[in-house]
Design a protein around this motif. Structure first.
Motif, short mmCIF file in Angstrom:
data_model
loop_
_atom_site.label_atom_id
_atom_site.label_comp_id
_atom_site.label_asym_id
_atom_site.label_seq_id
_atom_site.Cartn_x
_atom_site.Cartn_y
_atom_site.Cartn_z
N ARG A 96 0.83 -1.21 0.00
CA ARG A 96 0.00 0.00 0.00
C ARG A 96 0.86 1.26 0.00
NH1 ARG A 96 -4.06 -1.71 3.86
NH2 ARG A 96 -5.90 -1.91 2.57
N THR A 97 1.93 1.22 0.79
CA THR A 97 2.74 2.44 0.94
C THR A 97 3.86 2.52 -0.09
OG1 THR A 97 4.02 1.25 2.60
CG2 THR A 97 2.32 2.72 3.43
N GLY A 152 8.23 -6.69 -10.11
CA GLY A 152 7.68 -7.08 -8.80
C GLY A 152 6.17 -6.96 -8.73
N TYR A 153 5.69 -6.58 -7.54
CA TYR A 153 4.24 -6.57 -7.28
C TYR A 153 3.73 -5.15 -7.10
CZ TYR A 153 5.22 -11.43 -6.09
OH TYR A 153 5.63 -12.73 -6.12
N ARG A 154 2.49 -4.94 -7.54
CA ARG A 154 1.86 -3.63 -7.31
C ARG A 154 0.39 -3.83 -6.95
NH1 ARG A 154 1.19 0.43 -12.15
NH2 ARG A 154 -0.71 -0.80 -12.33
N LEU A 155 -0.02 -3.15 -5.88
CA LEU A 155 -1.41 -3.24 -5.43
C LEU A 155 -2.28 -2.33 -6.29
CD1 LEU A 155 -3.37 -4.33 -3.20
CD2 LEU A 155 -2.81 -2.26 -1.89
N ASP A 156 -3.32 -2.91 -6.91
CA ASP A 156 -4.17 -2.11 -7.80
C ASP A 156 -5.57 -1.88 -7.27
OD1 ASP A 156 -2.43 -1.42 -9.70
OD2 ASP A 156 -2.88 -3.09 -11.05
N GLY A 157 -5.93 -2.56 -6.20
CA GLY A 157 -7.29 -2.35 -5.67
C GLY A 157 -7.61 -3.36 -4.59
N ARG A 209 10.97 -16.72 -1.47
CA ARG A 209 10.11 -16.23 -2.56
C ARG A 209 8.77 -16.98 -2.60
NH1 ARG A 209 11.87 -12.79 -6.64
NH2 ARG A 209 13.98 -12.09 -6.21
N SER A 210 8.84 -18.30 -2.31
CA SER A 210 7.57 -19.04 -2.39
C SER A 210 6.64 -18.64 -1.23
CB SER A 210 7.80 -20.55 -2.46
OG SER A 210 8.09 -21.05 -1.19
N ALA A 211 7.24 -18.27 -0.10
CA ALA A 211 6.39 -17.81 1.01
C ALA A 211 5.73 -16.48 0.65
CB ALA A 211 7.21 -17.66 2.29
N VAL A 212 6.51 -15.59 0.02
CA VAL A 212 5.94 -14.30 -0.42
C VAL A 212 4.78 -14.59 -1.37
CG1 VAL A 212 6.37 -12.27 -1.87
CG2 VAL A 212 8.02 -12.90 -0.10
N TRP A 213 5.01 -15.50 -2.30
CA TRP A 213 3.99 -15.83 -3.30
C TRP A 213 2.70 -16.32 -2.63
CZ3 TRP A 213 2.64 -14.54 -7.80
CH2 TRP A 213 1.73 -15.30 -8.53
N LYS A 214 2.87 -17.12 -1.56
CA LYS A 214 1.68 -17.64 -0.84
C LYS A 214 0.86 -16.50 -0.25
CE LYS A 214 2.81 -22.31 0.43
NZ LYS A 214 3.81 -22.95 1.24
N HIS A 215 1.57 -15.51 0.34
CA HIS A 215 0.85 -14.37 0.93
C HIS A 215 0.14 -13.55 -0.16
CE1 HIS A 215 2.09 -14.85 5.09
NE2 HIS A 215 3.30 -15.15 4.65
N ILE A 216 0.85 -13.39 -1.29
CA ILE A 216 0.24 -12.63 -2.41
C ILE A 216 -1.02 -13.36 -2.88
CG2 ILE A 216 0.59 -11.87 -4.82
CD1 ILE A 216 2.26 -10.17 -2.93
N SER A 217 -0.93 -14.71 -2.98
CA SER A 217 -2.10 -15.49 -3.44
C SER A 217 -3.24 -15.34 -2.46
CB SER A 217 -1.77 -16.98 -3.54
OG SER A 217 -0.73 -17.15 -4.41
N GLN A 218 -2.89 -15.34 -1.17
CA GLN A 218 -3.94 -15.21 -0.16
C GLN A 218 -4.65 -13.87 -0.30
OE1 GLN A 218 -2.93 -15.57 4.04
NE2 GLN A 218 -5.07 -14.92 4.37
N LEU A 219 -3.86 -12.82 -0.51
CA LEU A 219 -4.45 -11.49 -0.67
C LEU A 219 -5.37 -11.46 -1.90
CD1 LEU A 219 -1.36 -9.28 0.25
CD2 LEU A 219 -3.54 -9.37 1.48
N ASN A 244 -6.95 -13.99 -3.16
CA ASN A 244 -8.17 -14.75 -2.85
C ASN A 244 -9.16 -13.91 -2.05
OD1 ASN A 244 -7.33 -16.99 -4.14
ND2 ASN A 244 -6.44 -17.96 -2.31
N GLN A 245 -8.61 -12.94 -1.29
CA GLN A 245 -9.50 -12.11 -0.48
C GLN A 245 -10.00 -10.89 -1.24
OE1 GLN A 245 -6.90 -12.14 2.84
NE2 GLN A 245 -8.40 -13.20 4.10
N GLY A 246 -9.69 -10.83 -2.52
CA GLY A 246 -10.29 -9.77 -3.34
C GLY A 246 -9.34 -8.63 -3.69
N TYR A 247 -8.06 -8.73 -3.30
CA TYR A 247 -7.12 -7.67 -3.67
C TYR A 247 -6.62 -7.92 -5.09
CZ TYR A 247 -7.23 -6.32 1.17
OH TYR A 247 -7.67 -5.91 2.38
N THR A 248 -6.49 -6.84 -5.87
CA THR A 248 -5.93 -6.97 -7.20
C THR A 248 -4.46 -6.61 -7.09
OG1 THR A 248 -8.03 -6.15 -8.00
CG2 THR A 248 -6.26 -6.24 -9.61
#
Ligand code: BTN
Length: 331
Positions: free
Chosen positions: A19-20, A62-67, A38-48, A50-54
């Motif tokens: 977010r920041t 890398g990763y960017r939060l879109d919504g 890296r695979s642990a990071v990936w698991k957290h990203i997948s969880q997010l 699944n909870q509706g985060y884009t």
């Protein structure tokens, strides 16, 4: 059902980091910061996700939060708060009877001032005068704030107006120029239709206030208004054609409400707020009928008193100060 386990602390911390972050955040950086593979990071990203985060993932960047999922859970609301106490303890239920009832239970158990109980849906949402508050899931805001004002109970009728003014300000800023109006004592209308109601309840002794619950229901992204209230009710979506993110609106209200509430505790009455309430009053100078203690009073609204009463000039010229009731505009 309590949504307390919406996400674990580590996932929430990764979410906050995304977010920041300005733009993309590399997987390597997340691994270093959080001491994980890296695979642990990936698991957290997948969880997010699944909870509706884009979350966008681009190789080499890398990763960017879109919504987000726009559910008013603490993980979504807390980062947006600028308050000291309001919303700092936020309990979210996926489904509950009534957030006012739950707030009362928690207040009796000693919950701190400013605690908020929010829900995605209510099975027994209640409005003023024992009415039902229609509370479907996924679209609206239903929440209750616990207040512990160190003022005598006789000041209680001022609280709905204090809340209405703060909520009006927050919504007006969030939705732009929809011409939102406040209807004494505690409704907010758009084009004469109600989309926000406030139910304030108090537990007190004759000269001591134990707590006040400020329960707020706002029709936000609701598309289908039940037939029986179609004439009188609406939603922000129906009036603006836009969808709004519920955590943004909840945080904006809490941020706007805390400072005037603290000022009001030190003040004697509502004087400081009267110009605002009058400027946005739906009833001012209009002919009305007010249901007041099983009686119907007719006349013209002249304003609101410093202590929160509706000032009604009856047809014989007599001025009545009404501390409660339901006003209807006369055609
Ligand atoms: C009214 O206009 O009649 C007041 C409506 C208040 C509805 C809210 S929704 C959250 C809180 N929980 C309830 O059961 N009622 C209030």
């Amino acid at each position: 059902m309590l949504f307390g386990t919406f996400m674990n602390t580590l996932t929430a911390n990764i979410l906050n980091r995304l977010r920041t972050s300005d733009g993309y955040l590399s997987g390597g950086e997340l691994c270093r910061e959080f001491g994980m593979t890296r695979s642990a990071v990936w698991k957290h990203i997948s969880q997010l996700r699944n909870q509706g985060y884009t979350i966008e993932a681009v190789t080499g960047r890398g990763y960017r939060l879109d919504g987000g999922p726009c559910i008013p859970v603490p993980e979504e609301v807390s980062p947006l708060l600028t308050t000291k106490r309001f919303g700092r303890n936020l309990v979210f239920h996926e489904e509950v009877d009534s957030t006012n009832l739950q707030a009362k239970i928690l207040a009796r158990q000693g919950a701190a001032e400013g605690s908020v109980i929010a829900a995605d849906t209510q099975t027994g949402g209640r409005g003023r005068m024992g009415r039902e508050w229609v509370s479907p899931p996924g679209v609206n805001l239903y929440f209750s704030i616990i207040l512990r004002p160190s003022v005598p109970p006789m000041r209680f009728p001022q609280i709905p107006l204090l809340a209405a003014a703060a909520i009006h300000q927050a919504l007006d800023t969030a939705v732009g120029r929809l011409g939102l109006m406040i209807k004494w004592p505690n409704d907010i209308l758009v084009k004469g239709r109600k989309f926000c109601g406030i139910l304030c309840e108090m537990e007190s002794e004759p000269d001591m206030t134990h707590f006040v619950i400020v329960g707020v229901g706002i029709n936000i992204n609701l598309r289908d208004i039940p037939e029986r209230i179609k004439e009188t009710a609406t939603s922000l979506f129906l009036e603006s054609g836009r969808e709004y993110c519920r955590p943004d609106i909840l945080a904006a209200i809490l941020n706007r409400f805390e400072p005037p509430y603290e000022k009001w505790l030190e003040a004697e009455d509502l004087s400081g707020l009267l110009p605002y309430l009058e400027r946005h009053s739906w009833l001012k100078d209009r002919p009305v009928r007010v249901e007041h203690h099983n009686e119907n009073l007719t006349g013209r609204v002249r304003g609101i008193s410093r202590t929160g009463e509706l000032m009604l000039e009856a047809e014989d010229g007599k001025m009545h100060a009404l501390s409660s009731g339901e006003a209807h505009i006369r055609k």
